[in-house]
Motif scaffolding. Structure first.
Motif, PDB file in Angstrom:
ATOM      1  N   GLY A 145     -31.690 -17.295  21.928  1.00 58.59           N
ATOM      2  CA  GLY A 145     -30.396 -17.442  22.569  1.00 58.59           C
ATOM      3  C   GLY A 145     -29.199 -16.675  22.045  1.00 58.59           C
ATOM      4  N   GLY A 146     -28.136 -16.849  22.634  1.00 56.10           N
ATOM      5  CA  GLY A 146     -26.916 -16.086  21.979  1.00 56.10           C
ATOM      6  C   GLY A 146     -26.526 -16.705  20.565  1.00 56.10           C
ATOM      7  N   ALA A 147     -26.600 -18.030  20.326  1.00 55.25           N
ATOM      8  CA  ALA A 147     -26.025 -18.814  19.144  1.00 55.25           C
ATOM      9  C   ALA A 147     -27.093 -18.229  18.076  1.00 55.25           C
ATOM     10  CB  ALA A 147     -26.273 -20.251  19.274  1.00 55.25           C
ATOM     11  N   PHE A 148     -28.399 -17.973  18.228  1.00 47.47           N
ATOM     12  CA  PHE A 148     -29.043 -17.197  17.192  1.00 47.47           C
ATOM     13  C   PHE A 148     -28.703 -16.060  16.981  1.00 47.47           C
ATOM     14  CE2 PHE A 148     -32.613 -14.998  15.559  1.00 47.47           C
ATOM     15  CZ  PHE A 148     -33.284 -15.689  14.861  1.00 47.47           C
ATOM     16  N   ARG A 149     -28.392 -15.224  17.871  1.00 49.27           N
ATOM     17  CA  ARG A 149     -27.901 -13.736  17.539  1.00 49.27           C
ATOM     18  C   ARG A 149     -26.730 -13.688  16.775  1.00 49.27           C
ATOM     19  NH1 ARG A 149     -29.729  -9.967  22.157  1.00 49.27           N
ATOM     20  NH2 ARG A 149     -31.515 -11.074  23.142  1.00 49.27           N
ATOM     21  N   THR A 160     -23.867 -13.159  11.713  1.00 54.15           N
ATOM     22  CA  THR A 160     -22.712 -13.317  10.798  1.00 54.15           C
ATOM     23  C   THR A 160     -22.931 -14.076   9.464  1.00 54.15           C
ATOM     24  OG1 THR A 160     -22.431 -15.358  12.142  1.00 54.15           O
ATOM     25  CG2 THR A 160     -20.880 -13.390  12.767  1.00 54.15           C
ATOM     26  N   SER A 161     -24.338 -14.501   9.485  1.00 48.06           N
ATOM     27  CA  SER A 161     -24.546 -15.223   8.157  1.00 48.06           C
ATOM     28  C   SER A 161     -24.356 -14.211   6.727  1.00 48.06           C
ATOM     29  CB  SER A 161     -25.967 -15.770   8.145  1.00 48.06           C
ATOM     30  OG  SER A 161     -27.224 -14.741   8.703  1.00 48.06           O
ATOM     31  N   VAL A 162     -25.546 -13.450   6.668  1.00 49.84           N
ATOM     32  CA  VAL A 162     -25.468 -12.293   5.738  1.00 49.84           C
ATOM     33  C   VAL A 162     -24.221 -11.497   5.756  1.00 49.84           C
ATOM     34  CG1 VAL A 162     -26.780 -10.542   4.342  1.00 49.84           C
ATOM     35  CG2 VAL A 162     -28.128 -12.747   4.969  1.00 49.84           C
ATOM     36  N   ASN A 163     -24.212 -11.095   6.996  1.00 53.38           N
ATOM     37  CA  ASN A 163     -23.057 -10.035   7.137  1.00 53.38           C
ATOM     38  C   ASN A 163     -21.745 -10.454   7.746  1.00 53.38           C
ATOM     39  OD1 ASN A 163     -24.708  -7.983   7.131  1.00 53.38           O
ATOM     40  ND2 ASN A 163     -25.892  -8.768   8.873  1.00 53.38           N
ATOM     41  N   SER A 222     -18.645 -18.558   5.349  1.00 54.31           N
ATOM     42  CA  SER A 222     -20.184 -18.601   5.072  1.00 54.31           C
ATOM     43  C   SER A 222     -20.859 -19.804   5.670  1.00 54.31           C
ATOM     44  CB  SER A 222     -20.488 -18.269   3.636  1.00 54.31           C
ATOM     45  OG  SER A 222     -20.370 -19.174   2.750  1.00 54.31           O
ATOM     46  N   PHE A 223     -20.011 -20.980   5.180  1.00 51.36           N
ATOM     47  CA  PHE A 223     -20.363 -22.459   5.548  1.00 51.36           C
ATOM     48  C   PHE A 223     -20.746 -22.503   7.388  1.00 51.36           C
ATOM     49  CE2 PHE A 223     -19.128 -23.983   1.428  1.00 51.36           C
ATOM     50  CZ  PHE A 223     -20.103 -25.077   1.373  1.00 51.36           C
ATOM     51  N   ILE A 224     -19.765 -21.936   7.895  1.00 51.10           N
ATOM     52  CA  ILE A 224     -20.020 -21.761   9.371  1.00 51.10           C
ATOM     53  C   ILE A 224     -20.932 -21.026   9.948  1.00 51.10           C
ATOM     54  CG2 ILE A 224     -18.576 -21.239  11.644  1.00 51.10           C
ATOM     55  CD1 ILE A 224     -15.870 -21.448  10.233  1.00 51.10           C
ATOM     56  N   SER A 225     -21.211 -19.883   9.261  1.00 50.58           N
ATOM     57  CA  SER A 225     -22.229 -18.966  10.019  1.00 50.58           C
ATOM     58  C   SER A 225     -23.652 -19.625   9.374  1.00 50.58           C
ATOM     59  CB  SER A 225     -22.018 -17.433   9.472  1.00 50.58           C
ATOM     60  OG  SER A 225     -21.792 -17.483   7.981  1.00 50.58           O
ATOM     61  N   PHE A 226     -23.999 -19.964   8.112  1.00 49.62           N
ATOM     62  CA  PHE A 226     -25.180 -20.139   7.601  1.00 49.62           C
ATOM     63  C   PHE A 226     -25.786 -21.827   8.420  1.00 49.62           C
ATOM     64  CE2 PHE A 226     -24.830 -17.202   4.174  1.00 49.62           C
ATOM     65  CZ  PHE A 226     -26.068 -16.597   4.269  1.00 49.62           C
ATOM     66  N   TRP A 227     -24.578 -22.452   8.391  1.00 52.84           N
ATOM     67  CA  TRP A 227     -25.014 -23.722   9.160  1.00 52.84           C
ATOM     68  C   TRP A 227     -25.219 -23.637  10.606  1.00 52.84           C
ATOM     69  CZ3 TRP A 227     -21.696 -27.870   5.937  1.00 52.84           C
ATOM     70  CH2 TRP A 227     -22.077 -28.000   4.906  1.00 52.84           C
ATOM     71  N   GLY A 228     -24.375 -22.782  11.172  1.00 55.40           N
ATOM     72  CA  GLY A 228     -24.774 -22.630  12.647  1.00 55.40           C
ATOM     73  C   GLY A 228     -26.286 -21.920  12.865  1.00 55.40           C
ATOM     74  N   LEU A 229     -26.459 -20.987  11.751  1.00 56.73           N
ATOM     75  CA  LEU A 229     -27.839 -20.310  11.963  1.00 56.73           C
ATOM     76  C   LEU A 229     -29.010 -21.312  11.778  1.00 56.73           C
ATOM     77  CD1 LEU A 229     -29.924 -17.955  12.077  1.00 56.73           C
ATOM     78  CD2 LEU A 229     -29.549 -17.446   9.790  1.00 56.73           C
TER      79      LEU A 229
END
Length: 469
Positions: free
Chosen positions: A14-18, A23-26, A202-209
């Motif tokens: 899905g879009g959330a995964f994408r 945005t996690s590492v990048n 980074s908290f937002i993106s990694f926890w989102g992933l």
């Protein structure tokens, strides 16, 4: 490899995964990496007063160890068994450690002894590097575990490349402005609050992933649990070596050009007042490269390998011109550097396509999952390139007679070294990348690998249907 024509057109994630994968590492993490790559060396030599030769040793030790522990992390990630999944648990802890080490490396405790300063920076930078390893390997590994279609993979990689370019643009172009703003608010070192903000992102993106990747680790087989056997399982195939060499060279090529830019403008061009403008040219060029140029190039050339060769050929031609005539005029320098950034920056994302190709090849040959291990070998290769880049720049400057702070008074040997590091060496590494891609033998297994992936996709669809019933 090209798109898997046998696979369904329906998106596998899905879009959330994408978004969170991109945005996690990048995202915030890449912004930290950009700041460290461009400003830490100058901070050590010009602010803390650590000699360039000692700084070179610091970077060599830290980045070499960072490279060595990559395969360890790859084996650990592949062998992880938890209720949360194989690769997902690491996304929980990544932003905590990242924020800590990225912030602490800039804290000046007032050490007067050079050895104490160097030891502190070394410890914090090693901690940062190990944290990057901890989250990079699982992040790369989870994509081929969740998506088998090459076209969808490439779209996600392209999206991540765009985020990477945006983070680099901020991290390199606007760092002096951002840190200066925090200094004006009363902070003794503007890098400290800057790193905390990057950590929050980074908290937002990694926890989102972590949340978006739940239940997505579908295309996996049993891994090789013995670390040495696992590494041997991959390295016994001579077909993977051109990809490994390409990873090293790609890391070195862009890294040498990019990380030497501050020194180049300050001492070779002798215009420190233009550093921000020049870094902006590079960063905006990289942003356009990832967001606009790379999707177009992939569409035209149909495969990551051909796109990578195009990127290198055009960039090398521009670097050669800049090596001989870059100092002629600042506008001329900026225009050609901008074009070179547009054509060259995409290599950092295109080499990740070779990671997925290698993972597929090992699964085809061995019937085992090696996502984390191959990702870690790529990380090892990349960090070997980073080691050669970060320590090499400082070592070359030390040997060439570079004098810290001596704008307009550098010896000719140091001036030549700066120009060679900036444009000459990346031309050599780019030529090696082209040779590795053109003569890489994994592409000869394309048909067999596509058949394997189609079979795996069909099995997953069948299992999903059974569960639904």
């Amino acid at each position: 490899m090209g798109n898997n024509s046998n696979s369904t057109n329906k998106a596998e994630v899905g879009g959330a995964f994408r978004w969170f994968h991109a945005t996690s590492v990048n995202g915030g993490a890449m912004m930290v990496a950009a700041v460290l790559a461009s400003y830490l060396s100058v901070y050590m030599t010009d602010t803390l007063g650590i000699p360039a030769a000692i700084c070179s040793v610091i970077m060599f030790i830290a980045t070499l160890w960072d490279a060595i522990n990559d395969p360890m992390m790859g084996v650990i990630a592949d062998s992880t068994h938890s209720k949360m999944g194989r690769y997902r648990p690491y996304f929980l802890f990544a932003p905590v450690l990242l924020t800590f080490f990225a912030t602490m490396v800039w804290v000046d405790w007032g050490f007067t002894n050079t050895t104490a300063k160097a030891a502190y920076i070394l410890i914090m930078y090693i901690g940062y590097g190990m944290t990057v390893t901890m989250y990079t390997m699982p992040q790369m590994a989870i994509l081929p575990a969740a998506v088998k279609n090459d076209g969808e993979r490439n779209k996600i990689i392209t999206m991540g490349a765009g985020c990477c370019a945006a983070a680099f643009t901020v991290g390199n172009t606007f760092t002096p402005n951002i840190t200066g703003f925090f200094n004006s608010l009363g902070f003794s070192n503007g890098y400290v609050p800057y790193m905390i903000i990057c950590g929050i992102l980074s908290f937002i993106s990694f926890w989102g992933l972590f949340k978006a990747s739940k239940g997505q680790e579908r295309y996996l087989a049993k891994p090789e649990k013995n670390p040495l056997k696992g590494i041997g399982m991959v390295l016994k195939h001579k077909e993977v070596y051109p990809n490994i060499i390409a990873w090293v060279m790609a890391s070195m090529g862009y890294g040498l050009m990019f990380s030497s830019s501050v020194y180049y403008m300050m001492y070779y061009y002798q215009r420190p007042d233009l550093i921000g403008a020049y870094m902006g040219v590079i960063s905006i060029g990289a942003l356009i490269s990832m967001v606009v140029a790379m999707p177009i190039v992939l569409k035209i050339f149909k495969s990551g390998q051909r796109a990578l060769c195009f990127s290198q050929v055009t960039t090398i031609a521009l670097y050669v011109v800049l090596f001989f005539f870059g100092k002629t005029n600042f506008t001329f320098l900026c225009v050609l550097t901008f074009i070179a950034s547009v054509t060259g920056a995409m290599q950092n994302a295109l080499v990740n396509i070779l990671v997925n190709d290698t993972i597929d090849f090992i699964m085809y040959k061995e019937g085992k999952t090696a996502n984390g291990l191959v990702s870690s070998i790529k990380g090892f290769a990349q960090k070997c390139g980073n080691t050669a880049t970060s320590s090499g720049i400082l070592a070359i400057l030390a040997v060439s007679g570079y004098v810290a702070g001596a704008i307009g008074q550098q010896p000719e040997s140091a001036m030549f070294a700066l120009n060679f590091i900036k444009f000459g060496a990346p031309s050599i590494t780019g030529s090696i990348v082209i040779l590795c891609v053109v003569f890489g033998p994994i592409k000869h297994y394309k048909k067999e690998i596509e058949e394997m992936k189609s079979k795996m996709h069909a099995e997953d669809s069948e299992n999903s249907l059974k569960k639904a019933v």
